[in-house]
Design a protein around this motif. Sequence first.
Motif, PDB file in Angstrom:
ATOM      1  N   UNK A  68     -53.369 -25.266  64.805  1.00 14.75           N
ATOM      2  CA  UNK A  68     -52.148 -24.479  64.908  1.00 14.75           C
ATOM      3  C   UNK A  68     -50.946 -25.289  64.427  1.00 14.75           C
ATOM      4  N   UNK A  69     -50.064 -24.633  63.708  1.00 11.51           N
ATOM      5  CA  UNK A  69     -48.758 -25.187  63.367  1.00 11.51           C
ATOM      6  C   UNK A  69     -47.737 -24.334  64.094  1.00 11.51           C
ATOM      7  N   UNK A  70     -46.893 -24.992  64.886  1.00 10.75           N
ATOM      8  CA  UNK A  70     -45.893 -24.299  65.689  1.00 10.75           C
ATOM      9  C   UNK A  70     -44.524 -24.641  65.121  1.00 10.75           C
ATOM     10  N   UNK A  71     -43.874 -23.692  64.463  1.00  8.59           N
ATOM     11  CA  UNK A  71     -42.542 -23.897  63.903  1.00  8.59           C
ATOM     12  C   UNK A  71     -41.525 -23.546  64.983  1.00  8.59           C
ATOM     13  N   UNK A  72     -40.693 -24.525  65.331  1.00  9.07           N
ATOM     14  CA  UNK A  72     -39.752 -24.284  66.425  1.00  9.07           C
ATOM     15  C   UNK A  72     -38.293 -24.342  66.015  1.00  9.07           C
ATOM     16  N   UNK A  73     -38.010 -24.689  64.760  1.00 11.99           N
ATOM     17  CA  UNK A  73     -36.620 -24.699  64.325  1.00 11.99           C
ATOM     18  C   UNK A  73     -36.593 -24.619  62.795  1.00 11.99           C
ATOM     19  N   UNK A  74     -35.694 -23.817  62.279  1.00  7.71           N
ATOM     20  CA  UNK A  74     -35.489 -23.726  60.824  1.00  7.71           C
ATOM     21  C   UNK A  74     -34.003 -23.601  60.593  1.00  7.71           C
ATOM     22  N   UNK A  75     -33.436 -24.570  59.900  1.00  3.85           N
ATOM     23  CA  UNK A  75     -31.999 -24.587  59.687  1.00  3.85           C
ATOM     24  C   UNK A  75     -31.689 -24.607  58.188  1.00  3.85           C
TER      25      UNK A  75
END
Length: 78
Positions: A68-75
């Motif tokens: 699993x890849x968990x993306x928690x922030x994208x700026x």
Amino acid sequence: MELHVAALAQMKELPSKEFDALLAKTVDLVEKPWDARMLLYADQPEYRQTTFGDFGIMYFKVDDAAELIWIFNAAWTG
């Protein structure tokens, strides 16, 4: 892949070109998550960051056991 609610909210604000760049980078990460060599924390290599587009940065966690890849922030700073 899993998206944190905060990352989803941030993605809604991206212009279409940057959103497309983020999606392309996400596809790359699904195939090769360890290629993102920028560590977020020196003592926790599963937490990483990578750039997308011209001015974007994405923060994520790689969980090998769960695949699993968990993306928690994208700026995006543009």
